[in-house]
Structure formats: C-alpha cells, structure tokens
Design a protein around this motif. Structure first.
Motif, PDB file in Angstrom:
ATOM      1  N   ALA A  94      34.415  42.481  46.352  1.00 23.14           N
ATOM      2  CA  ALA A  94      34.747  41.428  45.412  1.00 23.14           C
ATOM      3  C   ALA A  94      34.339  40.066  45.974  1.00 23.14           C
ATOM      4  O   ALA A  94      33.811  39.239  45.254  1.00 23.14           O
ATOM      5  N   GLN A  95      34.580  39.857  47.258  1.00 25.65           N
ATOM      6  CA  GLN A  95      34.295  38.561  47.857  1.00 25.65           C
ATOM      7  C   GLN A  95      32.798  38.272  47.866  1.00 25.65           C
ATOM      8  O   GLN A  95      32.378  37.143  47.659  1.00 25.65           O
ATOM      9  N   LYS A  96      31.982  39.301  48.100  1.00 35.20           N
ATOM     10  CA  LYS A  96      30.532  39.089  48.154  1.00 35.20           C
ATOM     11  C   LYS A  96      29.925  38.972  46.763  1.00 35.20           C
ATOM     12  O   LYS A  96      28.911  38.322  46.578  1.00 35.20           O
ATOM     13  N   LEU A  97      30.534  39.626  45.770  1.00 38.48           N
ATOM     14  CA  LEU A  97      30.016  39.562  44.410  1.00 38.48           C
ATOM     15  C   LEU A  97      30.300  38.213  43.760  1.00 38.48           C
ATOM     16  O   LEU A  97      29.502  37.718  42.964  1.00 38.48           O
ATOM     17  N   ASN A  98      31.446  37.640  44.076  1.00 38.84           N
ATOM     18  CA  ASN A  98      31.910  36.443  43.383  1.00 38.84           C
ATOM     19  C   ASN A  98      30.905  35.287  43.418  1.00 38.84           C
ATOM     20  O   ASN A  98      30.626  34.700  42.377  1.00 38.84           O
TER      21      ASN A  98
ATOM     22  N   SER B 247      36.402  50.705  40.276  1.00 39.68           N
ATOM     23  CA  SER B 247      37.751  51.226  40.515  1.00 39.68           C
ATOM     24  C   SER B 247      38.094  52.352  39.536  1.00 39.68           C
ATOM     25  O   SER B 247      38.604  53.404  39.933  1.00 39.68           O
ATOM     26  N   TYR B 248      37.805  52.139  38.276  1.00 39.54           N
ATOM     27  CA  TYR B 248      38.104  53.178  37.276  1.00 39.54           C
ATOM     28  C   TYR B 248      37.201  54.386  37.455  1.00 39.54           C
ATOM     29  O   TYR B 248      37.635  55.530  37.288  1.00 39.54           O
ATOM     30  N   TYR B 249      35.944  54.152  37.799  1.00 33.51           N
ATOM     31  CA  TYR B 249      35.024  55.274  37.993  1.00 33.51           C
ATOM     32  C   TYR B 249      35.435  56.134  39.183  1.00 33.51           C
ATOM     33  O   TYR B 249      35.419  57.365  39.109  1.00 33.51           O
ATOM     34  N   LEU B 250      35.831  55.500  40.278  1.00 27.66           N
ATOM     35  CA  LEU B 250      36.149  56.242  41.499  1.00 27.66           C
ATOM     36  C   LEU B 250      37.521  56.908  41.473  1.00 27.66           C
ATOM     37  O   LEU B 250      37.687  57.994  42.031  1.00 27.66           O
TER      38      LEU B 250
ATOM     39  N   PHE C 285      32.708  44.294  37.332  1.00 29.10           N
ATOM     40  CA  PHE C 285      32.130  45.262  38.256  1.00 29.10           C
ATOM     41  C   PHE C 285      33.214  45.929  39.105  1.00 29.10           C
ATOM     42  O   PHE C 285      33.231  47.153  39.256  1.00 29.10           O
ATOM     43  N   VAL C 286      34.113  45.133  39.654  1.00 24.11           N
ATOM     44  CA  VAL C 286      35.174  45.677  40.516  1.00 24.11           C
ATOM     45  C   VAL C 286      36.047  46.654  39.746  1.00 24.11           C
ATOM     46  O   VAL C 286      36.365  47.746  40.233  1.00 24.11           O
ATOM     47  N   LEU C 287      36.452  46.290  38.530  1.00 23.79           N
ATOM     48  CA  LEU C 287      37.279  47.190  37.728  1.00 23.79           C
ATOM     49  C   LEU C 287      36.505  48.436  37.303  1.00 23.79           C
ATOM     50  O   LEU C 287      37.061  49.541  37.288  1.00 23.79           O
ATOM     51  N   GLY C 288      35.236  48.264  36.975  1.00 25.79           N
ATOM     52  CA  GLY C 288      34.422  49.417  36.599  1.00 25.79           C
ATOM     53  C   GLY C 288      34.317  50.427  37.728  1.00 25.79           C
ATOM     54  O   GLY C 288      34.480  51.632  37.519  1.00 25.79           O
TER      55      GLY C 288
ATOM     56  N   PHE D 237      41.392  42.650  33.112  1.00 24.33           N
ATOM     57  CA  PHE D 237      40.144  41.926  33.350  1.00 24.33           C
ATOM     58  C   PHE D 237      40.406  40.429  33.533  1.00 24.33           C
ATOM     59  O   PHE D 237      39.879  39.800  34.462  1.00 24.33           O
ATOM     60  N   LEU D 238      41.221  39.845  32.651  1.00 24.96           N
ATOM     61  CA  LEU D 238      41.503  38.412  32.742  1.00 24.96           C
ATOM     62  C   LEU D 238      42.259  38.061  34.022  1.00 24.96           C
ATOM     63  O   LEU D 238      41.957  37.048  34.669  1.00 24.96           O
TER      64      LEU D 238
END
Length: 195
Positions: free
Chosen positions: A1-5, A21-24, A16-19, A74-75
């Motif tokens: 998350a820190q590198k994507l931000n 997380s839900y996928y894994l 992306f992070v939630l996607g 998400f929000l």
C-alpha cells in the motif's frame, strides 16, 4: 500500500489493495457476509434463517448490502491511505482472523454439521491461546482493535438470537465486519505512524 500510494494515488491504491485482499483470502468470507445479510433480512424463525444461509443464491438485499459494504470499505481505505496510515492495512487481516477466533471461542455451533461446526469443535483450545496474544499484537492499534472486540460480542448476541449459534457463514461475516470496523476505528481514532 505504501509503495502504490505515491504512484497511483489513494483511490486506485485502495482499489488495488482491496482487490488483492479479496482475491487472496476474503472472497470466501464475503460469501458468508452476503448469506448472513440475506438470512437476517428474510426474517422468520431460526430454522428459516438457517435455510436461507444454506441457499447458494444471493437476494436483492444481499446485493444492496454488498454494494454499500464494499463502497464504505473502499472509501475508508482511500482516506487512510491519503492520511498515510499504512499500518492499518497490516493489522486489518490480523484483526479479522483474531475476531473470528474470539467469536468461535465464546460462541456455540448452531448446527451439528458444516464447516462452522468443524471449526468450532476442534480448535477451541488453540484459539484460546491465540486470543491471549491480542493485547500484545494490537497494542499499537488498541482503539480500533477494541472496537472489533466489542463487535464480536454484539455479533455473538445477534447470531445466537437469530440463528441459535454460529455457522461457517456467520464466522466469515465476522471476519469482514470486524475488518471494516477496524478500518473505521483507525480513521476516527487517530492515524497510525507511517512506516
């Protein structure tokens, strides 16, 4: 998350992070969450609610609940990333699994068969040991983790009243609801220090 931000901004990073997380891990629990929402909306007696839990279909109220649940998650995630509260995404899945363990420890099975019954009957002593680690693990995230603790006991009372105990779907719903509450608590209770 820190590198994507910095690359994509908080909104796309949260997506992306939630996607991932839900996928894994969380897609299985998400099914339990929707089944739980449908069963609670169905009304009727305990047997009827347990029947609704077992049906593979998702009703209109389950879909509506899913929309608002995911939108809220998400929000919350985007706002936490915007504030630099990256540690919340490290603690989030841990809080969810610990909340599941705590509920399984204090709750009782609603049925004699199913995944929830297997989990509730064979892992109780191990779960007790895991629960003893809560104060140490979540010292830095005390307030949001405390909210998840309180949610577990509220859910226990709600599930026992409406379903007569716990099932696999209800345990899965607990994981996601406690993670949602943890993100909310992280936002209102003060941000974490960035790594």
């Amino acid at each position: 998350a820190q590198k994507l931000n910095p690359l994509f901004g908080p909104a796309l990073s949260a997506f992306f992070v939630l996607g991932v997380s839900y996928y894994l891990a969380d897609y299985f629990h998400f099914d339990g969450l929707l089944d739980t929402a449908d069963a609670l909306a169905a009304g009727g007696d305990v047997e009827k609610r347990l029947r609704v839990l077992k049906t593979p279909d998702v009703g209109a109220l389950g879909v509506l609940f899913a929309f608002f649940f995911l939108l809220g998650e998400f929000l919350l995630s985007a706002e936490l990333l915007k504030r630099g509260a990256f540690e919340a995404f490290f603690w989030r899945p841990l809080v969810g699994r610990e909340a599941l363990g705590l509920l399984a420890l204090v709750g009782k099975p609603a049925k004699r068969e199913g995944l929830g019954t297997l989990f509730l009957s064979t892992s109780r002593k191990r779960l007790l040991f895991i629960q003893l680690l809560w104060p140490v693990l979540f010292l830095k995230a005390f307030f949001p983790a405390l909210l998840s603790f309180l949610l577990v006991f509220l859910l226990k009372a709600k599930f026992e009243k409406n379903f007569g105990g716990l099932t696999g779907d209800l345990l899965g719903a607990t994981v996601l609801l406690s993670q949602w509450i943890f993100l909310f608590g992280s936002l209102v209770g003060g941000s974490f220090s960035p790594w």
